[in-house]
Design an enzyme around this catalytic site. Structure first.
Site, PDB file in Angstrom:
ATOM      1  N   GLY A  72      28.092 -20.033 -29.347  1.00  0.00           N
ATOM      2  CA  GLY A  72      28.326 -21.112 -30.297  1.00  0.00           C
ATOM      3  C   GLY A  72      29.194 -22.226 -29.726  1.00  0.00           C
ATOM      4  O   GLY A  72      28.940 -23.406 -29.965  1.00  0.00           O
ATOM      5  N   THR A  73      30.217 -21.860 -28.965  1.00  0.00           N
ATOM      6  CA  THR A  73      31.130 -22.871 -28.432  1.00  0.00           C
ATOM      7  C   THR A  73      30.387 -23.829 -27.499  1.00  0.00           C
ATOM      8  O   THR A  73      30.522 -25.057 -27.611  1.00  0.00           O
ATOM      9  CB  THR A  73      32.301 -22.181 -27.685  1.00  0.00           C
ATOM     10  OG1 THR A  73      32.984 -21.355 -28.631  1.00  0.00           O
ATOM     11  CG2 THR A  73      33.258 -23.186 -27.088  1.00  0.00           C
ATOM     12  N   GLN A 180      27.790 -19.322 -38.381  1.00  0.00           N
ATOM     13  CA  GLN A 180      28.094 -18.281 -39.376  1.00  0.00           C
ATOM     14  C   GLN A 180      26.914 -17.998 -40.299  1.00  0.00           C
ATOM     15  O   GLN A 180      26.877 -16.953 -40.949  1.00  0.00           O
ATOM     16  CB  GLN A 180      29.299 -18.706 -40.238  1.00  0.00           C
ATOM     17  CG  GLN A 180      30.614 -18.681 -39.503  1.00  0.00           C
ATOM     18  CD  GLN A 180      31.108 -17.267 -39.231  1.00  0.00           C
ATOM     19  OE1 GLN A 180      30.803 -16.331 -39.955  1.00  0.00           O
ATOM     20  NE2 GLN A 180      31.885 -17.115 -38.171  1.00  0.00           N
ATOM     21  N   ALA A 201      24.679 -15.387 -30.897  1.00  0.00           N
ATOM     22  CA  ALA A 201      24.073 -14.072 -31.165  1.00  0.00           C
ATOM     23  C   ALA A 201      25.045 -13.051 -31.753  1.00  0.00           C
ATOM     24  O   ALA A 201      24.664 -12.241 -32.598  1.00  0.00           O
ATOM     25  CB  ALA A 201      23.465 -13.520 -29.878  1.00  0.00           C
ATOM     26  N   HIS A 202      26.316 -13.082 -31.323  1.00  0.00           N
ATOM     27  CA  HIS A 202      27.212 -11.984 -31.742  1.00  0.00           C
ATOM     28  C   HIS A 202      27.607 -12.051 -33.216  1.00  0.00           C
ATOM     29  O   HIS A 202      28.240 -11.135 -33.731  1.00  0.00           O
ATOM     30  CB  HIS A 202      28.442 -11.893 -30.833  1.00  0.00           C
ATOM     31  CG  HIS A 202      29.473 -12.960 -31.024  1.00  0.00           C
ATOM     32  ND1 HIS A 202      30.646 -12.739 -31.693  1.00  0.00           N
ATOM     33  CD2 HIS A 202      29.526 -14.241 -30.610  1.00  0.00           C
ATOM     34  CE1 HIS A 202      31.388 -13.847 -31.675  1.00  0.00           C
ATOM     35  NE2 HIS A 202      30.718 -14.773 -31.027  1.00  0.00           N
ATOM     36  N   THR A 238      21.041 -19.503 -13.937  1.00  0.00           N
ATOM     37  CA  THR A 238      20.189 -18.327 -14.153  1.00  0.00           C
ATOM     38  C   THR A 238      20.405 -17.770 -15.555  1.00  0.00           C
ATOM     39  O   THR A 238      21.535 -17.620 -16.013  1.00  0.00           O
ATOM     40  CB  THR A 238      20.496 -17.259 -13.075  1.00  0.00           C
ATOM     41  OG1 THR A 238      20.239 -17.859 -11.808  1.00  0.00           O
ATOM     42  CG2 THR A 238      19.626 -16.025 -13.242  1.00  0.00           C
ATOM     43  N   CYS A 325      51.995 -16.254 -37.761  1.00  0.00           N
ATOM     44  CA  CYS A 325      53.399 -16.568 -37.558  1.00  0.00           C
ATOM     45  C   CYS A 325      53.629 -16.861 -36.073  1.00  0.00           C
ATOM     46  O   CYS A 325      53.282 -16.055 -35.227  1.00  0.00           O
ATOM     47  CB  CYS A 325      54.237 -15.379 -37.996  1.00  0.00           C
ATOM     48  SG  CYS A 325      55.935 -15.820 -38.184  1.00  0.00           S
TER      49      CYS A 325
END
Ligand code: PLP
Length: 379
Positions: A72-73, A180, A201-202, A238, A325
């Site tokens: 996604g990134t 998402q 995919a994850h 690749t 925090c």
């Protein structure tokens, strides 16, 4: 996982068994490089193209509009920078929202440092972007509008069909981060009216480190990497053959079972919420009415979300928090800040994301554990 109750499916999901099985040959005997022309490369090459076809069918695209990435990134970076930096798209304004993932927000900051103007649309208390706000700020200098389909913290699903129409009428390209959403709610790139769409995919029981960017035919975008001719010369390198094939198997399976999964996960979510509502915990439920089925983001009054997360962890329950925090002060996430959760609730934000692998006993155990840890009084 033993007795662990995993309820952080928005962070990542368990790899599907069929996807793993489908990946193994490419990690073992069929390890050939798909770019080679000899027969040993035939099976891996066929797998990459079969995956492209399966994935394109899942979102009503053509196979030549699917470009494999590392997740996604990368897809988000490519969409934002690839459109902005293309000199054909001369506009210097990008429009996005204040609740995007950092893959979008930090790509936009990078462009701001290069002199681009980025407009961040605000959201209301449920996390919805106003269509009128978009209409007001879009102009002839805009090259891209990028708005996420579903938010990773609060699960709000945007009305992308209506938002993309505004961009379409102004001949402005539209990207949506669907990381998402895909595999969890139906997606049709033509109904959504998007030119680009990111996936990973994850988040849908596929492997980590692989995803794709949908690029509508004819979209002017710079190539992401220079090198060989992979991905039609647009993203050299690749291919992650096992990952790509596993992703396709996982996505197809989630899409085939979608209605069943949505009904099941929604039922688990409402059992959990009912149990919490009937307890003495004082909390706000964040997000819109139209929300990802397994997303439960709640802010507990005068509580510390990070402490709750750790206490649940000690009980073998995995959830995440909307506050952290650091150096003695609490950082509230940009999403929780943007939707205006009152300060006495914001610090006590936790996200429980239920998946299809969870059971009714899991959600009852989560509710009981939350009731128990919040009865300590001081957290
Ligand atoms: N976009 C959204 C909405 C996400 O939730 C995430 C991951 O949490 C990403 C992008 C980044 O995806 P990846 O982990 O595949 O790089």
């Amino acid at each position: 996982m033993g007795n662990l109750i995993y309820a952080d499916n928005a962070a990542t999901t368990q790899l599907d068994k069929d996807a793993l099985e489908a990946m193994l040959p490419f990690l073992n005997q069929d390890f050939g490089n798909p770019s080679n022309k000899y027969s040993f490369a035939h099976f891996p090459r066929k797998a990459v193209e079969e995956a492209r076809l399966i994935i394109s069918n899942c979102i009503n695209a053509s196979p030549d509009e699917i470009f494999f990435t590392s997740g996604g990134t990368e897809s988000d970076n490519w969409a934002i920078k690839g459109i902005a930096l293309n000199t054909q798209n001369k506009g210097k304004q990008i429009i996005t929202s204040s609740i995007e993932h950092h893959a979008i927000l930090n790509s936009c900051s990078f462009l701001e440092q290069m002199g681009y103007k980025v407009t961040y649309l605000p959201v209301n208390h449920q996390g919805y972007i106003s269509i009128d706000n978009l209409r007001e700020v879009i102009d002839t200098n805009t090259s891209l509008v990028s708005l996420m389909l579903a938010n990773n913290e609060i699960g709000t699903i945007q009305n992308i069909e209506e938002l993309s129409k505004i961009a379409y009428d102004r001949r402005v390209l539209f990207h949506s981060d669907a990381v998402q959403a895909i595999g969890h709610i139906p997606i049709d790139v033509n109904n959504l009216g998007v030119d680009l769409l990111s996936a990973s995919a994850h988040k849908f029981n596929g492997p980590k480190g692989v995803g794709f960017l949908y690029i509508r035919k004819g979209t002017e975008i710079i190539n992401w990497s220079s090198g060989g001719k992979q991905e039609n010369g647009r993203r050299a390198g690749t291919e992650n053959v096992a990952g790509i094939f596993g992703m396709a198997v996982a996505l197809k399976k989630n899409i085939d079972d979608m209605q069943k999964n949505i009904t099941y996960v929604q039922k688990l979510s409402s059992v959990l919420l009912d149990k919490l509502s009937n307890s003495s915990i004082d909390f706000l439920l964040n997000g819109g009415k139209s929300r990802l089925p397994g997303n439960i983001n709640i802010s507990l009054k005068n509580r510390d979300g990070e402490a709750i997360m750790h206490l649940l962890d000690l009980k073998g329950i995995i959830v995440s928090t909307g506050s952290a925090c650091s150096s003695g002060k609490t950082d509230i996430s940009h999403v929780i800040t943007s939707i205006g959760v009152p300060p006495d609730y914001a610090k006590g934000t936790i996200r429980i994301s239920i998946g299809k692998e969870n059971s009714i006993n899991d959600v009852l155990a989560i509710a009981n554990a939350l009731i128990s840890v919040t009865s300590y009084g001081s957290i």
